[in-house]
Design an enzyme around this catalytic site. Structure first.
Site, PDB file in Angstrom:
ATOM      1  N   LYS A  48       0.809  -1.214   0.000  1.00  0.00           N
ATOM      2  CA  LYS A  48       0.000   0.000   0.000  1.00  0.00           C
ATOM      3  C   LYS A  48       0.847   1.271   0.000  1.00  0.00           C
ATOM      4  O   LYS A  48       0.547   2.250   0.680  1.00  0.00           O
ATOM      5  CB  LYS A  48      -0.996   0.005   1.169  1.00  0.00           C
ATOM      6  CG  LYS A  48      -1.864  -1.234   1.258  1.00  0.00           C
ATOM      7  CD  LYS A  48      -2.459  -1.676  -0.083  1.00  0.00           C
ATOM      8  CE  LYS A  48      -3.443  -0.670  -0.660  1.00  0.00           C
ATOM      9  NZ  LYS A  48      -3.870  -1.080  -2.037  1.00  0.00           N
ATOM     10  N   HIS A 108       6.926  -7.362  -2.444  1.00  0.00           N
ATOM     11  CA  HIS A 108       6.826  -6.638  -1.170  1.00  0.00           C
ATOM     12  C   HIS A 108       7.841  -7.188  -0.161  1.00  0.00           C
ATOM     13  O   HIS A 108       7.760  -6.887   1.028  1.00  0.00           O
ATOM     14  CB  HIS A 108       5.422  -6.785  -0.573  1.00  0.00           C
ATOM     15  CG  HIS A 108       4.334  -6.124  -1.369  1.00  0.00           C
ATOM     16  ND1 HIS A 108       4.421  -4.824  -1.811  1.00  0.00           N
ATOM     17  CD2 HIS A 108       3.114  -6.577  -1.775  1.00  0.00           C
ATOM     18  CE1 HIS A 108       3.306  -4.518  -2.468  1.00  0.00           C
ATOM     19  NE2 HIS A 108       2.508  -5.560  -2.459  1.00  0.00           N
ATOM     20  N   SER A 138      -4.427   2.922   4.354  1.00  0.00           N
ATOM     21  CA  SER A 138      -4.658   2.249   3.076  1.00  0.00           C
ATOM     22  C   SER A 138      -4.670   0.727   3.241  1.00  0.00           C
ATOM     23  O   SER A 138      -5.494   0.026   2.649  1.00  0.00           O
ATOM     24  CB  SER A 138      -3.572   2.667   2.078  1.00  0.00           C
ATOM     25  OG  SER A 138      -3.839   2.156   0.807  1.00  0.00           O
TER      26      SER A 138
END
Length: 295
Positions: A48, A108, A138
């Protein structure tokens, strides 16, 4: 909490001490053995933090500003998610192994879990960071709309988990600091989401230079127009609306939600903000990394 979902603890396991989706852990040996190619480009973020935005900008650069070419397929096929392994939707390693070079890879992963072959092949890596308060907001809405992930009890509860590093991909603080250290390597470009929001032209020029591409005003203009928040929110190849509600229920919250800097102010109470600030100060003590929570 929805009765149709497992509990938070049932859904995640630990990989090198870092919380991770169990389905990803089951196939992680394939990630560890992944064979990088010298011309691979890796986009890394903590979840995010503007991953899809940066991915689309890079796709536009690689396709010399050809919008139609970028719209030919969805972003998660054009930029496969390396460690992702789900039965029906995507498998990053398989997708990447079938792709022609040059490949754009999304991940990620923290530094310690990124496949070693990316370092051995001296691949270029771009790390996009975003201030922790906007990330946690988020991330909270993202988890609500991803159907399989257990709902946190409340926003406050999720922020507590986030501070403790008990969310997928673990501590934002450790993730960000470890990649900041790696940015001393000339093959690693460290960017800030807030800088992109403030002056996207300057950051696109930085990307073009890092990738050794020629920058023309026409190309930069095309990239900026095509990758604006509104354009991407309305674009089925970037807004994830091609996925069924059973995977991502965008009626709960859209994947492209706001993209603002400072939205955290609409969600943090004064007490929670004070607690977060104290924790932030402890975690980031001694780091030269500075973030802006407003622009």
């Amino acid at each position: 909490m929805s009765s149709s979902k497992p509990s938070f603890s049932d859904y995640f396991g630990k990989l090198g001490g870092i919380p991770m989706y169990k389905k990803f852990i089951e196939q992680f040996h394939n990630v560890e053995e992944f064979e990088a190619r010298p011309d691979d480009l890796v986009i890394v973020t903590y979840p995010k933090s503007g991953t899809t935005w940066l991915s689309e900008i890079i796709c536009m650069i690689y396709n010399n500003g050809d919008v139609e070419k970028c719209k030919e397929d969805v972003i998660f096929n054009r930029v496969p998610y390396l460690e992702c392994s789900t039965e029906h939707v995507m498998n990053g390693v398989e997708q990447l192994n079938e792709m022609a070079s040059p490949r754009i890879v999304k991940s990620h992963l923290p530094v310690k879990l990124l496949p070693v072959s990316f370092w051995e092949k001296n691949c270029k890596i771009i790390y996009l960071s975003r201030n922790a308060k906007d990330v946690v907001v988020s991330y909270y809405f993202f988890i609500l709309m991803v159907t399989a992930i257990p709902d946190p009890d409340s926003f406050q509860d999720f922020v507590e988990k986030f501070m403790d590093g008990e969310v997928p991909y673990g501590s934002w603080f450790e993730h960000t600091k470890s990649w900041w250290e790696k940015s001393k390597n000339p093959q690693v470009l460290f960017l800030f989401y807030e800088d992109m929001k403030e002056n996207i032209r300057k950051e696109v020029m930085k990307l073009l230079e890092f990738l050794g591409r020629k920058a023309s005003d026409e190309l930069v203009d095309k990239i900026i127009k095509h990758t604006s928040f509104q354009e991407m929110k309305n674009n089925p190849s970037t807004n994830y609306t091609t996925l069924p509600d059973e995977v991502m229920n965008q009626k709960v919250s859209p994947f492209m939600r706001k993209g603002d800097v400072g939205d955290w102010k609409n969600h943090f109470t004064v007490a929670l903000n004070e607690k977060f600030d104290m924790h932030y100060e402890q975690q980031m003590k001694g780091s030269t990394l500075k973030f802006r929570t407003k622009i």
